[in-house]
Design a protein around this motif. Structure first.
Motif, short mmCIF file in Angstrom:
data_model
loop_
_atom_site.label_atom_id
_atom_site.label_comp_id
_atom_site.label_asym_id
_atom_site.label_seq_id
_atom_site.Cartn_x
_atom_site.Cartn_y
_atom_site.Cartn_z
N GLU A 115 4.70 65.06 90.10
CA GLU A 115 5.99 65.60 89.45
C GLU A 115 6.89 66.01 90.54
O GLU A 115 7.87 65.86 90.27
CB GLU A 115 5.72 66.91 88.59
CG GLU A 115 5.13 66.61 87.40
CD GLU A 115 6.24 66.19 86.34
OE1 GLU A 115 6.90 67.30 85.91
OE2 GLU A 115 6.17 65.00 86.14
N LEU A 116 6.59 66.34 91.66
CA LEU A 116 7.09 66.94 92.94
C LEU A 116 7.82 65.95 93.27
O LEU A 116 9.02 66.21 93.78
CB LEU A 116 6.25 67.55 93.79
CG LEU A 116 5.92 69.21 93.85
CD1 LEU A 116 4.94 69.60 94.93
CD2 LEU A 116 7.25 69.84 93.92
N ILE A 173 19.88 61.76 84.85
CA ILE A 173 19.17 62.89 83.98
C ILE A 173 18.21 62.10 83.04
O ILE A 173 17.00 62.20 82.51
CB ILE A 173 20.08 63.67 83.04
CG1 ILE A 173 20.80 64.59 83.73
CG2 ILE A 173 19.52 64.36 81.78
CD1 ILE A 173 21.86 65.61 83.35
N TYR A 231 15.45 63.34 92.02
CA TYR A 231 16.51 63.68 91.34
C TYR A 231 17.60 63.96 92.05
O TYR A 231 18.62 63.71 91.71
CB TYR A 231 15.87 64.62 90.17
CG TYR A 231 16.85 65.25 89.30
CD1 TYR A 231 17.44 64.64 88.25
CD2 TYR A 231 17.09 66.67 89.62
CE1 TYR A 231 18.24 65.30 87.87
CE2 TYR A 231 18.18 67.30 88.84
CZ TYR A 231 18.64 66.69 87.95
OH TYR A 231 19.63 67.46 86.84
N PHE A 232 17.39 65.03 92.91
CA PHE A 232 18.72 65.39 93.71
C PHE A 232 19.33 64.53 94.49
O PHE A 232 20.55 64.56 94.49
CB PHE A 232 18.37 66.78 94.46
CG PHE A 232 18.10 67.79 93.53
CD1 PHE A 232 19.25 68.45 92.91
CD2 PHE A 232 16.99 68.38 93.46
CE1 PHE A 232 19.00 69.63 92.11
CE2 PHE A 232 16.77 69.62 92.37
CZ PHE A 232 17.87 70.17 91.86
N LYS A 272 25.31 60.92 86.59
CA LYS A 272 24.80 62.09 86.10
C LYS A 272 23.99 61.99 84.80
O LYS A 272 22.86 62.12 84.91
CB LYS A 272 25.84 63.36 85.80
CG LYS A 272 25.29 64.58 85.76
CD LYS A 272 26.43 65.70 85.44
CE LYS A 272 27.35 65.78 86.53
NZ LYS A 272 28.46 66.64 86.16
N LEU A 327 21.36 62.62 92.20
CA LEU A 327 22.62 63.31 91.63
C LEU A 327 23.65 63.77 92.50
O LEU A 327 24.86 63.53 92.47
CB LEU A 327 21.73 64.52 91.15
CG LEU A 327 22.57 65.19 90.11
CD1 LEU A 327 22.58 64.38 88.99
CD2 LEU A 327 21.78 66.60 89.72
N ILE A 328 23.19 63.76 93.87
CA ILE A 328 24.31 64.33 94.85
C ILE A 328 24.81 63.19 95.41
O ILE A 328 26.21 63.21 95.65
CB ILE A 328 23.72 65.26 95.96
CG1 ILE A 328 22.97 66.49 95.24
CG2 ILE A 328 24.68 65.67 96.80
CD1 ILE A 328 22.30 67.56 95.83
N ILE A 330 11.37 65.50 91.92
CA ILE A 330 12.37 66.46 92.25
C ILE A 330 13.45 66.13 93.41
O ILE A 330 14.82 65.89 93.24
CB ILE A 330 11.84 67.71 92.76
CG1 ILE A 330 11.09 68.44 91.64
CG2 ILE A 330 13.09 68.74 92.96
CD1 ILE A 330 11.88 68.65 90.47
N PHE A 386 15.12 61.22 84.80
CA PHE A 386 14.13 62.38 85.10
C PHE A 386 13.61 62.42 83.78
O PHE A 386 12.55 62.74 83.61
CB PHE A 386 15.10 63.55 85.39
CG PHE A 386 14.40 64.76 86.07
CD1 PHE A 386 14.19 64.94 87.28
CD2 PHE A 386 13.67 65.58 85.16
CE1 PHE A 386 13.62 66.11 87.69
CE2 PHE A 386 12.63 66.59 85.43
CZ PHE A 386 12.68 66.74 86.69
N LEU A 387 14.30 62.61 82.57
CA LEU A 387 13.74 63.02 81.54
C LEU A 387 12.71 61.80 81.02
O LEU A 387 11.53 62.33 80.40
CB LEU A 387 14.82 63.00 80.24
CG LEU A 387 15.59 64.07 80.32
CD1 LEU A 387 16.73 64.29 79.18
CD2 LEU A 387 14.75 65.50 80.48
#
Lengths: 167, 458, 112, 481
Positions: D134-135, D158, D141-142, D154, D145-146, D138, D161-162
């Motif tokens: 899971e980690l 998402i 994801y960022f 975006k 996103l960034i 993260i 991630f979902l």
């Protein structure tokens, strides 16, 4: 005789409360509720709960209802307030009320209360016995209800004390 | 009992400090009292009051653990309130006193052993909250929140009372132990059943679970943010504690009926809370709905683990509470300094406000249940208890809703790390900074060392 | 104890069920009132009625079961009713000052 | 050499980057990545190929739940860690060519991603594994996103991630269930391997695990997050995602699905094989129609990964060995391809195949290296892609001729579109005369990649010999039953 009295008082109770919820003028509603409360107090007497019936009259009729009347007059609301009410809401509300009544009654209909009230201690409604209960068995609730009053008091002050800034 | 006395004295002290124009004393005194109370509870110094308690209250492990959590979270709420209420607000100390009184109600509620105390506890918990919700006098939204909360609360109280009276009617006693004995000898009666259903309804009301949830978003939205944080954290812990106690008491009788009722409630709450929250634009409302979904989650634990679930529930609620206090604090800072209260408005928070953005991200990821943040174990324990009890389908629904809910939190985090820099540098004090860092550390620490925290609560 | 008192007579003539039924009817009327009326004063009155019906129920159980607990409980209901009414009316007055109406729907800035 | 070093090294470097007063992010990141590769090299040199598992650290973590912080490695893990760290190094190197806003955060996140992926490959405790799994999501994801480009970044992120969260939460249920079968909660691999699970339950566990891995790999019906994600991500992140993250799922199938629920794999593995082979075909057909180079490579990646998954689920030593070789090959090839796409993007500012043409005249070295890497990807003999594909096809053929045929035609289609796009870009009429060959640093990296492609193609047996014992350990206990 006493049984008839019970039914009379019940009828008064129910009729006045129905009138209370349907009356347009808040002032009259309060008065109808007052009647209802008095008849409930009468029922208390019939149940031999004299002390409670007196307290009931003092607290409800004497304090709470007066408070209501005071607020109504204070806000000058004695004239009927025109409040738009859709028929649908009325029907739904009445229907819900009837349904709740029906459900509760049917739930209880089958219950056998099984208590033969032959041996009734007439004194349990007396102030002396109730007082002992309040200060012995119910000491903790009695004490903590002071917190309740305190917070209600603080609340009233917070709501309606004039700001410094208002002046 | 000692704790209750201590807190009551503190509340009154707080009021007097206002009267004697020594406002600055109130908050430190309250915090010190809370820490003392935590100590008292941890070391078991609850006093021997059996002769006057009359089995009204019981301070068993469940009560002590829930009280600990209530007070622990309250400390955070009070620290937060410092950044929400400006110093010159007129009734500051009175408001503090009301919070303290409400906390006393919460403690009574989690330790009730007599239905009278259940009733009084609920009222002592609620009445200060009605007042606090409407305490922002000039603000119509706050007025409305207070009014709605008051009406719905009183309405629920009526049901609670009727339920209590019916149970009394069934077995002739208000005492849980007596009723328990009577149940064992006389069996279950329909009067009792009706009473229990009515009491459960009022619990559902207080927890803002479906189908009696409709007041919650408005109240959460309109009320002052500190109160919103309080209602969605401390109040939920207290009511959950009471519910757990109540369910444990009725648990052995007709267990299937309660289980089915509560399964429906919990599933509906999760689904509704999550789905509606997707549509929300306002940050506070979104948190309200997400809190609702979390309530549904916690109900699963009550259902599946029964009395053993107190540790799971407390862990979940603590984790949830810290994260949501963090989110509310940051929200109220942004709101008060820029006037922004929408989710879109916080876009680009990361550009100038690294700490606030980090805090918000951590709390959002914790809500979303990402390991090793505390929120993950909060969810994990619940799923664990569902799977262990064999209700895997509940776990599956919980997972599906939490994935949908994660969408919300990701949406927020996506806005936070956005590139635009519309939000200016927000002014924050060093103490505030420490508070935020403390919250973040707790959330991460709770996730890395769940055992230690869990051990404290179990 | 062996004399038949008027109370026992009355209790024998009016069974507990009738009291319970009366209380439930009153409770339901109160409930209807809460749902029906938009005048806040009336809503408060209806809530009072609901509390009262509970009082009556508690007292009748108490008398029929010969147990003073129920009557003691009624005191606490009264305590709470008084406190709630005080808070409610204070809130009402405050709101009236702000919006000059007692219509429950006057405040609907917030949507469900 | 303690395995902990490859977890701690990138993690501490990330902290150092974030907390250091001055900005040394590029240097620290590169040194850390290089050091990790050296560390893993030393570890492999010291590794006793006959050993089963090196446990290097085993501490009780969450006692009430029976979770241990238990890391260790066998040949299989070592191979995966090697892939992971080499790809990370490449990714860091590629990052130097572009400028990133907030680059301290950027490098820190890349390092964190590396840390957690290493954790996934070395965790010997199922719960710990889940947490690392899971980690790893993260930072990804960022990063997306960034630093992702484009309007849809975006929603795409998402979605990514979902999707993965959904899968992994079901996996969590299965893990919770597995860990609590015994009287005491215990998630250690040894215990999980030893469990006797009924066929019905096996099916549920299998479904939950395969959902998670199917989404992450991605297999055919769950692949829809991938093209967007790969396309929108910045090149180094795409490299990490395609090079390592998809391997996480494939590794997990070998490590957890096969030994834990063998009966279910025996019975239902064939369906996943079909899905995977259909996915190969499907991805290849879609890739044919793509105009966007990066998107096309994304579909190529789906096709290859599908083939690998099919190979694993043949549930034979041969298939798994082939898949391992192919995993190593795929990692290096897709990384190369995405790097090439990035170089082309720097030239023209977009990925549209049609706006390139005739580049070979101006950049001969680049064209040559591109061709080598592309051959590797197609699976031309003597390149790394060939051996793996060949073995997988053999095992597929033994299992099911039909599946082998579908997959085979998918791969042939793949060759067609790769060659067509190469032709369009490198040959054909020239469009621009201002171009010069790529920079030396890019050239160096491409040379390295090309070398790996050729060397692995000539000498693939190091992978099989490295992993042989672990694969036998995974397959044999069941076959002996």
């Amino acid at each position: 005789m006493t049984a008839i009295l019970f039914y009379i008082l019940s009828a008064v109770c129910i009729i006045s409360s129905i009138l209370m919820i349907f009356h347009k003028n808040a002032m009259y509603s309060v008065l109808y509720l007052l009647i209802c409360f008095f008849s409930v107090a009468g029922l208390f007497v019939m149940l031999n709960a004299q002390f409670l019936s007196i307290v009931h009259v003092i607290v409800y009729a004497g304090a709470i209802m007066v408070l209501f009347l005071y607020v109504i007059m204070f806000l000058n609301m004695s004239t009927p307030v025109t409040i738009r009410k859709s028929k649908l809401i009325m029907v739904i509300a009445c229907f819900t009320g009837a349904m709740v009544c029906f459900v509760l009654t049917t739930a209880l209909w089958a219950t056998d209360f099984g208590s033969d009230p032959a041996i009734v201690d007439q004194n349990i409604g007396m102030a002396s016995i109730l007082g002992k209960y309040l200060f012995k068995e119910f000491l903790i609730p009695f004490e903590v209800s002071s917190i309740l009053f305190l917070s209600a008091m603080v609340g009233v002050v917070i709501f309606n004390k004039k700001d410094y800034k208002d002046e | 009992m000692n704790t209750i006395i201590l807190l009551a004295v503190t509340g009154i002290f707080s009021m007097f400090s206002g009267i004697f124009r020594q406002k600055q004393l109130a908050l430190p005194a309250i915090l010190i009292a809370f820490i003392l109370a935590l100590g008292m509870l941890t070391f078991g110094w609850i006093g021997n009051y059996d002769d006057i308690l009359n089995n009204m209250l019981i301070f068993d492990n469940l009560a002590i653990n829930f009280s600990l959590v209530i007070i622990f979270i309250s400390i955070f709420i009070f620290i937060m309130s410092q950044y929400y209420y400006s110093d010159d607000i007129e009734h500051l100390t009175d408001l503090f006193a009301l919070f303290v009184f409400s906390i006393i109600g919460g403690i009574l509620l989690v330790s009730f052993q007599n239905l009278t105390m259940l009733f009084l506890g609920t009222e002592i918990l609620s009445i200060p909250l009605y007042i606090l919700a409407a305490s922002n006098r000039r603000n119509l939204a706050s007025n409305e929140a207070g009014l709605k909360y008051y009406l719905m609360g009183s309405f629920a109280t009526c049901f609670l009372l009727l339920g209590i009276t019916l149970i009394y009617g069934a077995y002739g006693s208000f005492d849980l132990t007596d009723i328990h004995t009577a149940l064992a000898t006389q069996g279950i009666s329909s009067l009792f059943l009706t009473g229990v259903v009515l009491i459960l309804c009022s619990f559902i009301f207080k927890l803002s679970a479906v189908p009696f949830h409709f007041w919650a978003p408005d109240v959460y939205h309109g009320a002052p943010t500190v109160l919103t944080a309080f209602v969605s954290t401390v109040v939920k812990v207290a009511v959950m504690g009471a519910l757990l106690r109540f369910m444990a008491f009725i648990g052995n009788y007709n267990s299937e009926k309660w289980v089915i009722l509560f399964m429906l409630v919990s599933v509906a709450t999760m689904i509704f809370g999550t789905i509606v929250s997707i549509k929300q634009k306002n940050f506070k409302r979104l948190l309200a709905y997400s809190g609702m979904a979390n309530v549904g989650f916690v109900l699963i634990a009550i259902l599946t683990a029964g009395e053993g679930s107190s540790g799971y529930i407390l862990y979940n609620l603590t984790a949830y509470s810290i994260a949501s206090i963090l989110a509310f604090t940051i929200y109220s800072t942004i709101k008060s300094q820029t006037g922004i209260d929408t989710i879109k408005g916080i876009s680009g928070l990361v550009t100038h406000n690294k700490l606030l953005a980090t805090g918000l991200l951590v709390s959002m990821l914790s809500f979303a249940g990402i390991p090793p943040l505390a929120g993950f174990f909060g969810k994990y324990f619940i799923i664990f208890s569902a799977v262990k009890a064999g209700d895997t389908w509940l776990a599956v629904i919980a997972i599906l809703t939490s994935v949908v809910a994660a969408y919300n939190y990701l949406r927020i985090s996506a806005y936070v790390v956005n590139d635009n820099n519309s939000i200016p540098v927000l002014k924050i004090t060093t103490r505030y900074r420490i508070f935020i860092i403390l919250c973040i550390a707790l959330i991460i620490g709770g996730g890395i060392l769940p055992d230690q925290l869990f051990g404290l609560l179990h | 104890m062996n004399d038949i008192t008027p109370l026992q007579d009355q209790l024998r003539l009016v069974p507990l069920e009738h009291y319970v039924f009366l209380c439930l009817v009153l409770f339901s009327i109160g409930l209807t009132g809460v749902l029906l009326r938009r005048n806040l004063i009336n809503v408060f009155l209806s809530l009072e009625l609901m509390l009262n019906s509970v009082n009556l129920l508690a007292v009748s159980f108490s008398v029929y079961y010969n147990d003073p607990n129920g009557q003691a409980f009624v005191f606490f209901v009264m305590v709470v009713a008084a406190a709630e009414v005080a808070v409610g009316l204070a809130m009402l007055v405050m709101i009236y000052r702000n919006v000059h109406t007692v219509d429950i729907n006057a405040l609907n800035d917030l949507k469900w | 050499m303690n395995i902990l070093i490859i977890i701690l090294l990138p993690f501490l470097s990330a902290l150092l980057i974030l907390l250091a007063g001055k900005d040394y992010s590029q240097r620290i990141a590169l040194i850390s990545a290089a050091a990790s590769v050296i560390a893993i090299g030393v570890m492999m040199a010291l590794f006793d190929k006959d050993a089963t598992t090196i446990t290097s650290i085993d501490l009780p973590w969450i006692k009430s739940m029976g979770v241990h912080f238990h890391l260790g490695a066998d040949g299989l893990s070592l191979l995966m860690i090697l892939i992971c760290n080499v790809v990370t190094l490449i990714s860091m190197y590629v990052s130097l060519g572009d400028t990133f806003s907030q680059h301290r955060l950027y490098f820190a996140l890349l390092l964190l991603m590396q840390t957690f992926m290493n954790g996934v490959f070395t965790a010997q405790d199922l719960f710990l594994y889940y947490i690392f799994w899971e980690l790893a999501l993260i930072p990804a994801y960022f990063l997306l996103l960034i630093w992702g480009k484009g309007k849809d970044v975006k929603p795409a992120t998402i979605k990514f991630f979902l999707f993965t969260l959904l899968g992994s939460l079901f996996m969590l249920v299965a893990i919770v269930w597995l860990g609590n079968i015994g009287s005491i909660a215990d998630f250690s691999l040894a215990t999980i391997y030893g469990l006797e699970i009924g066929t019905q339950e096996q099916l549920f566990v299998y479904g939950a695990f395969m959902l998670a891995y199917g989404i992450k790999t991605p297999l055919f019906p769950f692949h829809s997050w991938l093209p967007d994600t790969y396309t929108l991500a910045p090149a180094p992140v795409t490299i990490m995602l395609s090079g390592v993250m998809s391997k996480m799922a494939l590794y997990s199938i070998i490590r957890f699905v096969l030994p834990v629920v063998p009966d279910a794999v025996e019975q239902y593995g064939i369906y996943v094989v079909y899905l995977a082979t259909i996915g190969v075909m499907y991805a290849s057909v879609i890739a044919l129609t793509q105009k966007d180079l990066k998107r096309m490579f994304a579909y190529v990646s789906i096709a290859h990964v599908g083939l690998i998954a099919a190979g694993i689920l043949t549930y034979s030593v041969l298939g798994i060995q082939g898949s391992l070789i192919q995993m190593a090959a795929h990692a290096i090839n897709t990384v190369g391809l995405f790097f090439i796409a990035q170089i082309l993007f720097r030239l023209k500012g977009n990925f549209d195949i049609n706006c390139f043409g005739g580049l070979r005249q101006y950049m001969p070295v680049f064209a040559g290296l591109y061709m080598v890497i592309m051959f590797g990807s197609i699976g031309v003999p003597l390149t790394n892609g060939f051996v793996g594909e060949f073995i997988i096809f053999t095992s597929l053929y033994r299992l099911d001729v039909f599946a082998a045929l579908i997959a085979g035609s998918g791969i042939i289609l793949g060759a067609v579109y790769m060659l067509t796009s190469y032709q369009k870009i490198m040959l054909g009429p020239d469009t621009d005369t201002t171009l010069t060959d790529i920079t030396n640093s890019d050239k160096t990296l491409l040379y390295c990649i090309a070398c790996i492609v050729i060397i692995t193609g000539l000498y693939p047996s190091w992978i099989t010999s490295l992993c042989d014992v672990s694969v036998q350990n995974i397959i044999h206990p069941y076959l002996q039953k």
